[in-house]
Design a protein around this motif. Structure first.
Motif, PDB file in Angstrom:
ATOM      1  N   CYS A  86       7.813   4.276  -9.016  1.00 47.59           N
ATOM      2  CA  CYS A  86       6.723   3.306  -9.171  1.00 47.59           C
ATOM      3  C   CYS A  86       6.194   3.340 -10.598  1.00 47.59           C
ATOM      4  O   CYS A  86       6.072   4.405 -11.201  1.00 47.59           O
ATOM      5  N   LYS A  87       5.866   2.187 -11.110  1.00 50.77           N
ATOM      6  CA  LYS A  87       5.328   2.062 -12.470  1.00 50.77           C
ATOM      7  C   LYS A  87       3.844   1.738 -12.472  1.00 50.77           C
ATOM      8  O   LYS A  87       3.149   2.051 -13.436  1.00 50.77           O
ATOM      9  N   GLN A  88       3.345   1.072 -11.395  1.00 52.87           N
ATOM     10  CA  GLN A  88       1.949   0.640 -11.380  1.00 52.87           C
ATOM     11  C   GLN A  88       1.172   1.104 -10.160  1.00 52.87           C
ATOM     12  O   GLN A  88       0.033   1.524 -10.289  1.00 52.87           O
ATOM     13  N   SER A  89       1.777   0.971  -8.967  1.00 48.74           N
ATOM     14  CA  SER A  89       0.989   1.249  -7.767  1.00 48.74           C
ATOM     15  C   SER A  89       1.858   1.672  -6.591  1.00 48.74           C
ATOM     16  O   SER A  89       3.022   1.278  -6.483  1.00 48.74           O
ATOM     17  N   ALA A  90       1.229   2.470  -5.744  1.00 49.84           N
ATOM     18  CA  ALA A  90       1.810   2.857  -4.457  1.00 49.84           C
ATOM     19  C   ALA A  90       0.648   2.845  -3.463  1.00 49.84           C
ATOM     20  O   ALA A  90      -0.285   3.631  -3.584  1.00 49.84           O
ATOM     21  N   SER A  91       0.693   1.903  -2.530  1.00 51.16           N
ATOM     22  CA  SER A  91      -0.404   1.722  -1.572  1.00 51.16           C
ATOM     23  C   SER A  91       0.120   1.973  -0.170  1.00 51.16           C
ATOM     24  O   SER A  91       1.172   1.458   0.202  1.00 51.16           O
ATOM     25  N   HIS A  92      -0.637   2.755   0.595  1.00 49.20           N
ATOM     26  CA  HIS A  92      -0.187   3.170   1.922  1.00 49.20           C
ATOM     27  C   HIS A  92      -1.215   2.752   2.956  1.00 49.20           C
ATOM     28  O   HIS A  92      -2.396   3.082   2.827  1.00 49.20           O
ATOM     29  N   LEU A  93      -0.782   2.025   3.987  1.00 53.53           N
ATOM     30  CA  LEU A  93      -1.657   1.643   5.090  1.00 53.53           C
ATOM     31  C   LEU A  93      -1.214   2.385   6.336  1.00 53.53           C
ATOM     32  O   LEU A  93      -0.054   2.291   6.745  1.00 53.53           O
ATOM     33  N   GLU A  94      -2.153   3.125   6.925  1.00 49.98           N
ATOM     34  CA  GLU A  94      -1.923   3.849   8.177  1.00 49.98           C
ATOM     35  C   GLU A  94      -2.789   3.219   9.257  1.00 49.98           C
ATOM     36  O   GLU A  94      -3.981   2.989   9.033  1.00 49.98           O
ATOM     37  N   MET A  95      -2.188   2.968  10.426  1.00 52.30           N
ATOM     38  CA  MET A  95      -2.914   2.267  11.483  1.00 52.30           C
ATOM     39  C   MET A  95      -2.907   2.989  12.820  1.00 52.30           C
ATOM     40  O   MET A  95      -3.439   2.478  13.794  1.00 52.30           O
TER      41      MET A  95
END
Length: 175
Positions: free
Chosen positions: A16-25
């Motif tokens: 990743c160069k800018q972002s890593a977003s994680h959604l847990e549900m």
């Protein structure tokens, strides 16, 4: 695809160069590498971060390395309230991840009704790739699927940003 190895996780996040977003549900996960930590938490009602550090070190070091390289790492969790014992375990264990550079927010499930969500937890990588995490009914990790499909990536991007906008920062969220 089966569960990623630690080396594959590292390669995925360090790419990743800018972002890593994680959604847990989910309100419950049953990962083998957390079993002993979770049982200790249930026994004493708190987390001993110093005692857990050897078990969590590789992940925390990876997050520290990725965020130090300028990548924004965000995690949002949609949770039922009152929270499950597992979510309480996660909440009490968030400090080291936050100290490593990860941003964390919590969204009570009752506030997520108007948000279109994918059917599975996911990582959104540089807003160009989505990796879905699959679990059994009892929370055991089954593996991942990765896609670059623009429509799927956009669904994940829009879902994550909507959750993030309404979610409560960790330091403000009380369980």
């Amino acid at each position: 695809m089966g569960p990623l190895t630690p080396e594959q996780w590292e390669e995925l996040l360090t790419s990743c160069k800018q972002s890593a977003s994680h959604l847990e549900m989910r309100d419950w996960y049953s990962a083998d590498d957390e079993k002993e930590r979770f049982e200790r938490f249930l026994a004493v009602g708190r987390r001993d971060h110093a005692a857990e550090y050897p078990e969590r070190r590789s992940w925390l070091d990876l997050i520290r390395r990725v965020t130090s390289a300028g990548v924004r790492v965000r995690r949002a969790r949609i949770v039922s309230e009152p929270v499950s014992k597992y979510i309480a375990f996660e909440w009490h264990g968030a400090g080291p991840s936050i100290e490593s550079g990860e941003e964390l927010r919590w969204l009570p499930r009752r506030l997520a009704s108007g948000i279109a969500l994918p059917g599975n937890d996911f990582w959104l990588l540089d807003e160009r790739r989505a990796m879905f995490n699959h679990f059994s009914g009892d929370g055991k990790p089954l593996g991942q699927d990765v896609t670059d499909d623009p429509a799927t990536v956009e669904l994940c991007r829009a879902a994550f940003e909507a959750v993030w906008k309404h979610a409560i920062p960790h330091h403000e969220y009380q369980i």
